[in-house]
Design a protein around this motif. Structure first.
Motif, PDB file in Angstrom:
ATOM      1  N   TYR A   1       0.834  -1.204   0.000  1.00 22.85           N
ATOM      2  CA  TYR A   1       0.000   0.000   0.000  1.00 22.85           C
ATOM      3  C   TYR A   1       0.871   1.257   0.000  1.00 22.85           C
ATOM      4  O   TYR A   1       0.554   2.253  -0.663  1.00 22.85           O
TER       5      TYR A   1
ATOM      6  N   VAL B   1      -3.314   0.619  -9.310  1.00 23.28           N
ATOM      7  CA  VAL B   1      -4.486   0.086  -8.601  1.00 23.28           C
ATOM      8  C   VAL B   1      -3.997  -0.731  -7.410  1.00 23.28           C
ATOM      9  O   VAL B   1      -2.919  -1.327  -7.444  1.00 23.28           O
TER      10      VAL B   1
ATOM     11  N   ASN C   1      -5.093  -3.748  -4.818  1.00 20.32           N
ATOM     12  CA  ASN C   1      -6.047  -4.836  -4.630  1.00 20.32           C
ATOM     13  C   ASN C   1      -6.528  -4.861  -3.174  1.00 20.32           C
ATOM     14  O   ASN C   1      -5.751  -5.137  -2.266  1.00 20.32           O
ATOM     15  N   GLU C   2      -7.800  -4.549  -2.980  1.00 21.14           N
ATOM     16  CA  GLU C   2      -8.349  -4.517  -1.627  1.00 21.14           C
ATOM     17  C   GLU C   2      -9.195  -5.749  -1.330  1.00 21.14           C
ATOM     18  O   GLU C   2      -9.955  -5.756  -0.368  1.00 21.14           O
ATOM     19  N   ASP C   3      -9.065  -6.771  -2.161  1.00 26.14           N
ATOM     20  CA  ASP C   3      -9.848  -7.989  -1.904  1.00 26.14           C
ATOM     21  C   ASP C   3      -9.364  -8.653  -0.618  1.00 26.14           C
ATOM     22  O   ASP C   3      -8.161  -8.715  -0.339  1.00 26.14           O
TER      23      ASP C   3
END
Lengths: 234, 139
Positions: free
Chosen positions: A95, A207, A209-211
């Motif tokens: 992040y 982007v 990935n917040e999964d």
């Protein structure tokens, strides 16, 4: 295409869960800035609430929140007791890299798109303003010239000529400004187009990935009307 | 974005923001003190006649053509006149049915074969004449 199978069980009050004995309460105090976290218990059950009743026993918990590193801990549940689990999650390196990349991307966007487009817009508006003022002034001059050719009053003619001289000089300044800003606008618009295409071809929006890593686990989501068990097949 | 470019280019080429040449040429009105045009009247004829006092005088006829006047034609024009070396003074020419302004000036006979009139537009506010021109007529 991921297929998602949602199995939902609604169980009325006083059902199976209410009859489980020897339960304790667990409370999760998770320090995250987004207020959201998920807890995976014994690699099986994913909780999405900050407290829950669990059967007595020893638990291994993995705690995750978007943009944070996964955190592992263990705790025991004793019947009738409240267990507090404290965890301070740290931001993930991915992040941090995403934030850095995104700032760089935004900076490039401002530099290569926002700035040229803004300048183009300002220059175009200025050109339009100068054009309108030029036409207004030109009309004044032409009206005065017409008046000059109509008049037979020497005094009035002197006044009209002074007005023609003054407005004609103003008109010359305005139309000079119009041509300068018009050329500048064309150049800026061309630069904006070139810069926008360059940006599009050389920069991609980062982007993150917040999964949830627990998305393929059973999750228990109790509600005031019952509880729901969800299992997703990816 | 491309549409904006086309609009701007179209505006640049279709604009009529050119220099107003007529603004540099506002010197064609005979009532303008900076008049740069040609002589604005024509001396036409010369006759001897006896005036009301019984004296013989020379009458010079001239005309101020309507095309030399501003677009709005006044009913009359005041001028200041000299004939040869004689100061005649302020005279008035009235517009006739053709739109022209016939001028008639009586002067003393001085034995000349040629009489030259000097006419200027008379400004009543300033009490002075300007745009004076000379035209001569002979027997």
């Amino acid at each position: 295409m991921r297929s998602i199978l949602i199995l939902t069980l609604f169980i009325a009050s006083g059902s199976l869960f209410s009859q489980i004995e020897k339960q304790g309460l667990v409370k999760f105090y998770i320090d995250v800035d987004n207020g959201y976290f998920e807890v995976l218990l014994n690699d099986t059950l994913a909780l999405k609430k900050f407290r829950d009743s669990l059967p007595e026993g020893h638990y291994q918990a993995q705690i995750w929140s978007p943009t944070y590193e996964q955190f592992s801990t263990e705790f025991d549940i004793n019947a009738g007791e409240v267990t507090e689990v404290n965890a301070k999650l740290i931001k993930s390196e991915d992040y941090a890299k995403f934030e850095f990349d995104y700032q760089e991307y935004q900076w490039q966007f401002r530099q290569r798109v926002t700035l040229p487009v803004t300048l183009s817009l300002l220059s175009t508006l200025t050109t339009g303003y100068l054009m309108m003022k030029s036409y207004d002034t030109k009309k004044l001059v032409e009206n005065d010239i017409l008046l000059y050719h109509h008049s037979s009053d020497p005094g009035a003619i002197q006044d009209v000529k002074a007005s023609i001289d003054q407005n004609n000089r103003k008109y010359d300044r305005l139309r000079t400004g119009y041509y300068i800003f018009g050329g500048l606008s064309v150049a800026l618009i061309g630069t904006s187009i070139w810069s926008g295409i360059y940006f599009k071809n050389h920069f991609t929006e980062p982007v993150f990935n917040e999964d949830s890593p627990f998305r393929d686990k059973f999750s228990l989501n109790p509600t005031p009307y019952g509880c729901r068990i969800v299992y997703k097949l990816g | 974005m491309k549409k904006l470019v086309y609009i701007l280019i179209a505006l640049s080429f279709t604009s009529c923001l050119k220099e107003i040449e007529a603004a540099d040429n506002v010197d064609t009105n005979i009532f303008d003190r900076d008049y740069k045009g040609e002589k604005w009247f024509e001396a036409e004829d010369l006759t001897y006649l006896e005036n009301e006092d019984g004296d013989y005088v020379v009458r010079i006829s001239a005309v101020l053509p309507s095309e030399n006047m501003p677009i709005y034609h006044p009913s009359h024009v005041r001028m200041y006149a000299h004939v040869n070396n004689q100061e005649i003074g302020v005279i008035t020419a009235y517009q006739n049915s053709n739109g022209d302004y016939p001028i008639s000036i009586d002067a003393e006979i001085d034995g000349s074969q040629e009489y030259c009139i000097i006419l200027g537009i008379y400004d009543e506010d300033e009490e002075e004449s300007f745009n004076e021109f000379v035209d001569c007529v002979s027997f």
